[in-house]
Design an enzyme around this catalytic site. Sequence first.
Site, mmCIF file in Angstrom:
data_model
loop_
_atom_site.group_PDB
_atom_site.id
_atom_site.type_symbol
_atom_site.label_atom_id
_atom_site.label_comp_id
_atom_site.label_asym_id
_atom_site.label_seq_id
_atom_site.Cartn_x
_atom_site.Cartn_y
_atom_site.Cartn_z
ATOM 1 N N CYS A 9 0.835 -1.224 0.076
ATOM 2 C CA CYS A 9 0.042 0.001 0.192
ATOM 3 C C CYS A 9 0.827 1.319 -0.079
ATOM 4 C CB CYS A 9 -0.916 -0.075 1.253
ATOM 5 S SG CYS A 9 -2.020 -1.596 1.232
ATOM 6 N N HIS A 26 -2.160 7.717 6.468
ATOM 7 C CA HIS A 26 -2.477 6.562 5.861
ATOM 8 C C HIS A 26 -4.098 6.230 6.258
ATOM 9 C CE1 HIS A 26 -2.131 2.861 3.370
ATOM 10 N NE2 HIS A 26 -2.052 2.203 4.457
ATOM 11 N N HIS A 75 -9.715 2.214 0.699
ATOM 12 C CA HIS A 75 -8.215 1.918 0.631
ATOM 13 C C HIS A 75 -8.121 1.412 -0.686
ATOM 14 C CE1 HIS A 75 -4.383 1.308 1.144
ATOM 15 N NE2 HIS A 75 -4.436 0.502 2.390
#
Lengths: 375, 232
Positions: free
Chosen positions: A134, A267, A302
């Site tokens: 990620c 994040h 996400h």
Amino acid sequence: MSVCVVDMALHSALGDLDETWDGLLAGKSGVRPIARFVTDKYLTGMGAWIDGLPQSSDSSAVHVLLDNVWDGFGSVPTDAHLLIATTKGGIDMLEPLRRGTATNVPDLDNAALLQTISARFGLAGRGSNINAACASSTIAVAHGAAMIAAGDVDAVLVVCFDLLTEFVFSGFSALQALDPQPSRPFDKDRKGLSLGEGAAALLLMSEERAVREGRASLGTILGWGVANDANHITAPARDGCGLIQAVNNALKRATVAPQAISGISAHGTGTVYNDLMELVAFEQVFPHGTPPLNSIKGALGHTLGAAGGIEVVLGLRSLASGQLLPTVGLQNPEERAVGLVSSDVQLLSDGLLLSTNSGFGGINAALILEKGGAA
Amino acid sequence: MSVTIRGIGWVTVAGMGGGRGADGFSMPQGELPKLKRKDVFNDAYLRFGRIDAFSKLGLAAITFALRDAGLEEWDVKRPIGVVAATRYGCLTTDSDYFDSVVPDHGALASPNLFAYTLPNCFLGEAAIRFGLTGPSVVINEETPDGLGGIRMALDLIRWGECETVVAGVSDLERPAVADFGEQAPGSVFLVLSRDADAAGYGVLSRGDGGELLSGGEVVASVEALVKKALKR
């Protein structure tokens, strides 16, 4: 050598860049019931998916997703170096293959996707895909900036993308990482993430070339840092050691003190451990007080390898407008986040924006962004 | 600027090991050895038995390279980077994982397999095992020379991002589900360091056109590079 962003575009569950920006400012969410595959056996049926992406056995939806991005993107010099960032690329093609409804799988090859994008802009080189979970596109932007800063090249095209597929959805469900409700980053009652999909493109250029070609700077990549926790494959280090190292490296590269940071695009996945780890790390990096921070993942989900690139694009808009986007889904902030995070727009004072991402494999990456002349 | 090759490790169809004292190195086509913990580690590293084949392959070659460089043992985490090039990555693991999803609409999806459906996870395994806190990145390129990871490692060192990087290439045999072209299976890693005085296997640099140079000569492939280095 200074590194400018001279063009940028994205496509998310809320639409193109303008639609996504306006939607996020209004507190809108792209998380909704998934109609793409059966979700009965999973922790949730919610995700931030994009209407109109084809679910075909012949070709990955990545191509249409990227076409959506190109609609808002200008010309690219043919000597630009290409860096793409995707964790699972055309993994939607594995599904019909294993279900026995397809036999041809060229889109599973990230090198083939590189070739397609390179050909789209007539680029001289094929470039590389960067895969670091990620943090993939954060690292791609960092790598592109480092190439320009070192004088190796003077233009880099960064393209990032990931799809919301049953492959990925089932996995995060099996890991018990999905919130049954739309995710609530930095909320004390958060229970996991919502998955999303999206793509972004950024054209990086040396300041010298941007000036020479009359391209306005949308922002500057001032600093970057990458570090591994060396702690766990799927969970963050609770002391935030890797993120602290990544941010400190970025500050050092930018030659700025922590006090120069006026906001953080975190994040903020909405998982219990990620969000807490980030807050712990920021307390260490900013001993005089953590700047205001946000997460867009409660609204866009996400987007995995695309997350960092999307967040850079929106971060540069934030710097230009002086507005830190709302953290959609937030109701009751985690104790450590009280006063730092809000479900409303927060004012972003003059200064720099820190953008961070972390991922499986223990990887962490940080970028320091400076406001440009126009956005 | 040049960097020194301080250690070399590999697992190929022809064998496994590291450094000059190991069995002959080559990268033929064929079937890779089935790795067992005792092939690689002397201690009870039970985790090795639980990770997927792609991760085992890469972790084993990294271990041999670090051992050859004298960097296997550590007390304090070190800012050493790891970069790996791969063509197929963890596609075999992806297939195995998705086969656990298909039968009952995902009710039996394997969380353990899913954790290894990111090709960078074996770099995380190496980071944990050896305390490596530098950048850890997997790259995919079309070029068949297997040198992409080594090129990136040189850049990371040249740009001042790291002093030492473990870099190489790693691929299992071609998966049943895909054919992206011939690619010799195997995993080869080099320990590269800025320290020009370190004893080792020679130096690497980038040419004016970005090409990889070993002793001033253009490097054609990972296999050619390692063969030349071991003869030195």
